[in-house]
Design an enzyme around this catalytic site. Structure first.
Site, PDB file in Angstrom:
ATOM      1  N   CYS A 170       0.831  -1.205   0.000  1.00  0.00           N
ATOM      2  CA  CYS A 170       0.000   0.000   0.000  1.00  0.00           C
ATOM      3  C   CYS A 170       0.867   1.257   0.000  1.00  0.00           C
ATOM      4  O   CYS A 170       0.720   2.131  -0.855  1.00  0.00           O
ATOM      5  CB  CYS A 170      -0.925  -0.015   1.215  1.00  0.00           C
ATOM      6  SG  CYS A 170      -1.976   1.451   1.354  1.00  0.00           S
ATOM      7  N   CYS A 266      -5.348  -2.060   7.728  1.00  0.00           N
ATOM      8  CA  CYS A 266      -6.628  -1.432   8.072  1.00  0.00           C
ATOM      9  C   CYS A 266      -7.822  -2.175   7.501  1.00  0.00           C
ATOM     10  O   CYS A 266      -8.887  -2.231   8.124  1.00  0.00           O
ATOM     11  CB  CYS A 266      -6.631   0.013   7.604  1.00  0.00           C
ATOM     12  SG  CYS A 266      -6.301   0.215   5.829  1.00  0.00           S
TER      13      CYS A 266
END
Length: 419
Positions: A170, A266
């Site tokens: 990410c 997340c």
């Protein structure tokens, strides 16, 4: 002229925003519940307008689709997570800063989605921090793009018997690519983030460097960043500790000073990765837990539930401690053995070296200490010969190389050989 529409729902209530935009200015708007009228405002000015939470959220959904601004010397874009680190980064960025938050995909069945750094609650907290300081804030809805670029490879990596680190993927590619593209659209010369890392000059190159606080250093998670982007990045917290950051936020009266840490990975939304994988396509099926000779010691219902170095939760008792050595998807087998069998001195990685290097500190897992290694470049990355054995090295994890504080290379582990 362009017409855009955004909406938002919360606690059973709904709000919408309709904008007609000519260039960078709003010529017509239909949004109820804002503090001021939008017609005649630039998109940048509209992004600083407050009001009822649901109305502002609907406006943000519309603005994010078309936002852009004329370049302004000294303007910074600031990546906002809703937490204290990004709040202080915004404070440091000055009055011409513009905040941006990426709304990313979260597993809707996770138990604690609202603690994630990209949840709807985090987006609202980030926006409120910006507006409290009089700064505009833009939300980019990238949920599906994130799911394809990060979540999908995470699942597929585990099914191949790897131990992928989604935060590396990410931060190293998806997140910063989107944020830097936004900074350009926002007319900002640089992007600031609240990461604990530095940019250092090393051997004639500008490279990523460790943060000054070893307890919070995030250079490992950022290590896949292309050094060519560093001229456009700023890490204002890189020279300080987390305690100093919270104290600075408290002195400025920022609500974020008391906010809890956000979660890693997340999109798991507070769940265990095994439960997440089970919900998202990992095959269930009985298989063997075997030792290195092939002798069956027990059974499991999913090889992807195990990762190299794991000791707890194996479900096999032999009188001596056993560790997971590897998973073999083709035969649905988990291979276990003594800790000594985890020892690795030869590691191959697919990636790149930023400068020629013969010896470096190699960090092979986020929570593992670095060890010194001889480095040999290969056509697809590099090979490492470790001075001392490492334990629990897993395919899919990042191998990050340091000279002093500078990141001089990064790759994903493709193989690890026994000592």
């Amino acid at each position: 002229m362009i017409e855009v529409f955004g909406d938002s729902t919360r606690a059973g209530e709904w709000a919408s925003a309709r904008l007609v935009v000519d260039g960078e200015r709003i010529v017509e708007a239909q949004v109820e519940g804002l503090d001021r009228q939008l017609a005649g405002l630039t998109l940048l000015e509209a992004a600083a307008v407050g009001g009822e939470v649901l109305a502002v959220d609907a406006l943000a959904a519309a603005l994010g689709q078309v936002f852009r601004a004329e370049p302004s010397q000294g303007r910074l874009a600031v990546a906002m997570s809703g937490g204290v680190d990004s709040a202080v980064a915004l404070l440091r960025a000055g009055p011409d800063a513009v905040g941006v938050t990426l709304r990313l995909w979260l597993d809707p069945n996770g138990p604690d989605a609202e603690r994630a750094c990209c949840s709807s609650e985090a987006v609202i907290a980030a926006r409120e921090t910006c507006h409290a300081l009089g700064r505009p804030h833009v939300t980019l809805d990238l949920r599906e793009e994130f799911r394809r670029a990060v979540v999908g490879p995470f699942v597929r990596g585990y099914l191949r018997g790897e131990t992928p680190n989604p935060c590396i993927r990410c931060n190293g590619s998806f997140r910063f690519a989107e944020l830097l593209a936004f900074a350009r659209r926002a007319g900002a010369g640089r992007l600031a983030t609240g990461h604990y890392a530095r940019i250092v000059e090393h051997r004639g190159r500008r490279l990523l460097g460790r943060g000054a606080d070893p307890a919070k250093d995030q250079s490992y998670m950022l290590a896949r960043l292309d050094p060519r982007h560093l001229d456009r990045l700023w890490f204002p917290l890189g020279e300080q500790t987390k305690d100093e950051t919270r104290a600075e936020a408290a002195r400025a009266g920022l609500v974020a000073a008391r906010r809890a840490e956000s979660q890693e990975a997340c999109f798991l939304a507070g769940d265990d990765y095994r439960a997440f994988l089970e919900r998202h396509g990992a095959p269930l099926g009985a298989g063997a837990i075997a030792d290195e000779t092939g002798r069956t010691l027990g059974g499991h219902d999913g090889y992807w539930r195990f990762t190299p170095g794991q000791r707890k939760g194996i479900g096999v008792a032999t009188g001596t401690p056993l560790y997971v050595l590897r998973s073999e998807p083709r035969t649905n087998t988990v291979v276990v053995g003594p800790r000594a069998a985890l020892a690795t001195t030869r590691v191959s990685a697919r990636g790149r070296l930023h400068v020629p290097v013969e010896r470096a500190e190699a960090k092979l897992r986020y929570r593992s200490p670095a060890g010194v290694a001889r480095v040999e470049p290969t056509p697809s990355g590099f090979r490492l010969e470790l001075d001392e054995p490492a334990y629990g090295v897993a395919r899919g994890q990042a191998a990050v190389l340091y000279e002093g504080d500078a990141v001089v290379g990064c790759g994903l582990v493709t193989s690890a050989a026994d000592a």
